[in-house]
Design a protein around this motif. Structure first.
Motif, PDB file in Angstrom:
ATOM      1  N   GLU A  47      30.534  45.070  35.071  1.00  0.00           N
ATOM      2  CA  GLU A  47      30.758  45.658  33.752  1.00  0.00           C
ATOM      3  C   GLU A  47      32.012  46.534  33.760  1.00  0.00           C
ATOM      4  O   GLU A  47      32.803  46.516  32.812  1.00  0.00           O
ATOM      5  N   GLU A  48      32.189  47.282  34.838  1.00  0.00           N
ATOM      6  CA  GLU A  48      33.370  48.139  34.947  1.00  0.00           C
ATOM      7  C   GLU A  48      34.648  47.297  34.980  1.00  0.00           C
ATOM      8  O   GLU A  48      35.620  47.599  34.281  1.00  0.00           O
ATOM      9  N   LYS A  49      34.631  46.236  35.766  1.00  0.00           N
ATOM     10  CA  LYS A  49      35.807  45.352  35.853  1.00  0.00           C
ATOM     11  C   LYS A  49      36.065  44.691  34.503  1.00  0.00           C
ATOM     12  O   LYS A  49      37.219  44.517  34.097  1.00  0.00           O
ATOM     13  N   SER A  50      34.999  44.315  33.804  1.00  0.00           N
ATOM     14  CA  SER A  50      35.151  43.701  32.495  1.00  0.00           C
ATOM     15  C   SER A  50      35.802  44.681  31.518  1.00  0.00           C
ATOM     16  O   SER A  50      36.698  44.322  30.749  1.00  0.00           O
ATOM     17  N   ARG A  51      35.351  45.957  31.562  1.00  0.00           N
ATOM     18  CA  ARG A  51      35.968  46.968  30.699  1.00  0.00           C
ATOM     19  C   ARG A  51      37.439  47.159  31.058  1.00  0.00           C
ATOM     20  O   ARG A  51      38.295  47.303  30.177  1.00  0.00           O
ATOM     21  N   GLU A  52      37.746  47.169  32.371  1.00  0.00           N
ATOM     22  CA  GLU A  52      39.135  47.305  32.801  1.00  0.00           C
ATOM     23  C   GLU A  52      39.984  46.156  32.268  1.00  0.00           C
ATOM     24  O   GLU A  52      41.091  46.374  31.776  1.00  0.00           O
ATOM     25  N   CYS A  53      39.441  44.935  32.368  1.00  0.00           N
ATOM     26  CA  CYS A  53      40.184  43.762  31.895  1.00  0.00           C
ATOM     27  C   CYS A  53      40.419  43.850  30.389  1.00  0.00           C
ATOM     28  O   CYS A  53      41.504  43.526  29.907  1.00  0.00           O
ATOM     29  N   THR A 101      53.584  36.275  31.222  1.00  0.00           N
ATOM     30  CA  THR A 101      53.221  35.849  32.578  1.00  0.00           C
ATOM     31  C   THR A 101      52.197  36.806  33.174  1.00  0.00           C
ATOM     32  O   THR A 101      51.195  36.380  33.766  1.00  0.00           O
ATOM     33  N   GLU A 102      52.452  38.111  32.997  1.00  0.00           N
ATOM     34  CA  GLU A 102      51.495  39.099  33.490  1.00  0.00           C
ATOM     35  C   GLU A 102      50.145  38.940  32.795  1.00  0.00           C
ATOM     36  O   GLU A 102      49.100  39.038  33.435  1.00  0.00           O
ATOM     37  N   LEU A 103      50.189  38.698  31.474  1.00  0.00           N
ATOM     38  CA  LEU A 103      48.951  38.499  30.719  1.00  0.00           C
ATOM     39  C   LEU A 103      48.192  37.283  31.258  1.00  0.00           C
ATOM     40  O   LEU A 103      46.979  37.354  31.481  1.00  0.00           O
ATOM     41  N   ASN A 104      48.908  36.197  31.490  1.00  0.00           N
ATOM     42  CA  ASN A 104      48.266  34.998  32.046  1.00  0.00           C
ATOM     43  C   ASN A 104      47.695  35.272  33.432  1.00  0.00           C
ATOM     44  O   ASN A 104      46.590  34.839  33.762  1.00  0.00           O
ATOM     45  N   GLN A 105      48.458  36.013  34.242  1.00  0.00           N
ATOM     46  CA  GLN A 105      47.969  36.354  35.576  1.00  0.00           C
ATOM     47  C   GLN A 105      46.724  37.226  35.493  1.00  0.00           C
ATOM     48  O   GLN A 105      45.772  37.047  36.243  1.00  0.00           O
ATOM     49  N   LEU A 106      46.748  38.172  34.561  1.00  0.00           N
ATOM     50  CA  LEU A 106      45.576  39.033  34.390  1.00  0.00           C
ATOM     51  C   LEU A 106      44.366  38.237  33.898  1.00  0.00           C
ATOM     52  O   LEU A 106      43.243  38.474  34.339  1.00  0.00           O
ATOM     53  N   HIS A 107      44.613  37.299  32.994  1.00  0.00           N
ATOM     54  CA  HIS A 107      43.509  36.438  32.531  1.00  0.00           C
ATOM     55  C   HIS A 107      42.934  35.634  33.696  1.00  0.00           C
ATOM     56  O   HIS A 107      41.710  35.535  33.853  1.00  0.00           O
ATOM     57  N   ARG A 108      43.845  35.078  34.506  1.00  0.00           N
ATOM     58  CA  ARG A 108      43.366  34.318  35.666  1.00  0.00           C
ATOM     59  C   ARG A 108      42.617  35.229  36.639  1.00  0.00           C
ATOM     60  O   ARG A 108      41.571  34.860  37.167  1.00  0.00           O
ATOM     61  N   SER A 109      43.161  36.424  36.858  1.00  0.00           N
ATOM     62  CA  SER A 109      42.489  37.374  37.751  1.00  0.00           C
ATOM     63  C   SER A 109      41.118  37.744  37.207  1.00  0.00           C
ATOM     64  O   SER A 109      40.145  37.825  37.952  1.00  0.00           O
ATOM     65  N   GLU A 111      39.229  35.952  35.191  1.00  0.00           N
ATOM     66  CA  GLU A 111      38.344  34.795  35.333  1.00  0.00           C
ATOM     67  C   GLU A 111      37.903  34.620  36.788  1.00  0.00           C
ATOM     68  O   GLU A 111      36.734  34.335  37.051  1.00  0.00           O
ATOM     69  N   ASP A 112      38.850  34.802  37.711  1.00  0.00           N
ATOM     70  CA  ASP A 112      38.497  34.706  39.135  1.00  0.00           C
ATOM     71  C   ASP A 112      37.475  35.759  39.510  1.00  0.00           C
ATOM     72  O   ASP A 112      36.495  35.480  40.222  1.00  0.00           O
ATOM     73  N   ALA A 113      37.700  36.983  39.033  1.00  0.00           N
ATOM     74  CA  ALA A 113      36.756  38.075  39.334  1.00  0.00           C
ATOM     75  C   ALA A 113      35.394  37.776  38.742  1.00  0.00           C
ATOM     76  O   ALA A 113      34.362  37.979  39.396  1.00  0.00           O
ATOM     77  N   GLU A 114      35.369  37.277  37.517  1.00  0.00           N
ATOM     78  CA  GLU A 114      34.085  36.942  36.891  1.00  0.00           C
ATOM     79  C   GLU A 114      33.371  35.840  37.675  1.00  0.00           C
ATOM     80  O   GLU A 114      32.162  35.913  37.897  1.00  0.00           O
ATOM     81  N   ARG A 115      34.141  34.827  38.099  1.00  0.00           N
ATOM     82  CA  ARG A 115      33.514  33.750  38.887  1.00  0.00           C
ATOM     83  C   ARG A 115      32.963  34.288  40.198  1.00  0.00           C
ATOM     84  O   ARG A 115      31.855  33.948  40.606  1.00  0.00           O
TER      85      ARG A 115
END
Length: 153
Positions: A47-53, A101-109, A111-115
């Motif tokens: 939940e904390e990571k989700s809020r950070e994202c 690019t940073e936004l895409n990287q953050l989205h990928r990060s 998603e990776d964290a969620e997985r």
């Protein structure tokens, strides 16, 4: 008397086994409690990571909007200073590209964290289920011992 002595020994042995099984059940309950706490901690971290994202996504959106505003201002000044404005626009487009690019990287990060967290959570659930199954087996065994004990007497 000999038969009584043998039965008494069997009863004592069964009582020891019952005590041992009870001790194991207590240990299993402690392990389950620890695993539940671990799952809870994982959920809190997720939940904390989700809020950070979410916060980072809002910041990036604001940065992109800011960059677009700057591009607009540069275009307005382009009439009087075309050459200087063109270099400024290229700068802003480069920044915009980096931000995307940073936004895409953050989205990928994200998603990776969620997985990873989902995978870990599923693993913990699987281990909890296995532990519960073992506990049920032990409880069935205790019931069997009790019924056997009752049948003996």
């Amino acid at each position: 008397q000999e038969e009584k002595k043998q039965l008494t020994l069997k009863v004592e042995e069964l009582e020891r086994k019952l005590e041992s099984t009870n001790a194991q059940n207590i240990e299993f309950l402690q392990v389950i409690a620890k695993r539940e706490e671990s799952i809870h901690q994982c959920q809190l971290r997720l939940e904390e990571k989700s809020r950070e994202c979410s916060s980072l996504a809002r910041q990036l959106e604001m940065a992109i909007e800011d960059a677009k505003r700057q591009v607009e201002q540069a275009r307005e000044r382009a009439v009087s200073r075309e050459r200087a404005a063109q270099s400024k626009v290229l700068d802003l487009e480069t920044q915009l590209s980096r931000k995307k690019t940073e936004l895409n990287q953050l989205h990928r990060s994200k998603e990776d964290a969620e997985r990873r967290y989902e995978s870990r959570l599923q693993d913990l659930r699987d281990r909890l289920e296995q532990s519960e199954s073992t506990n049920r087996s032990m409880q069935n065994y205790v019931q069997f011992l009790k019924s056997s004990y009752d049948n003996v007497f």
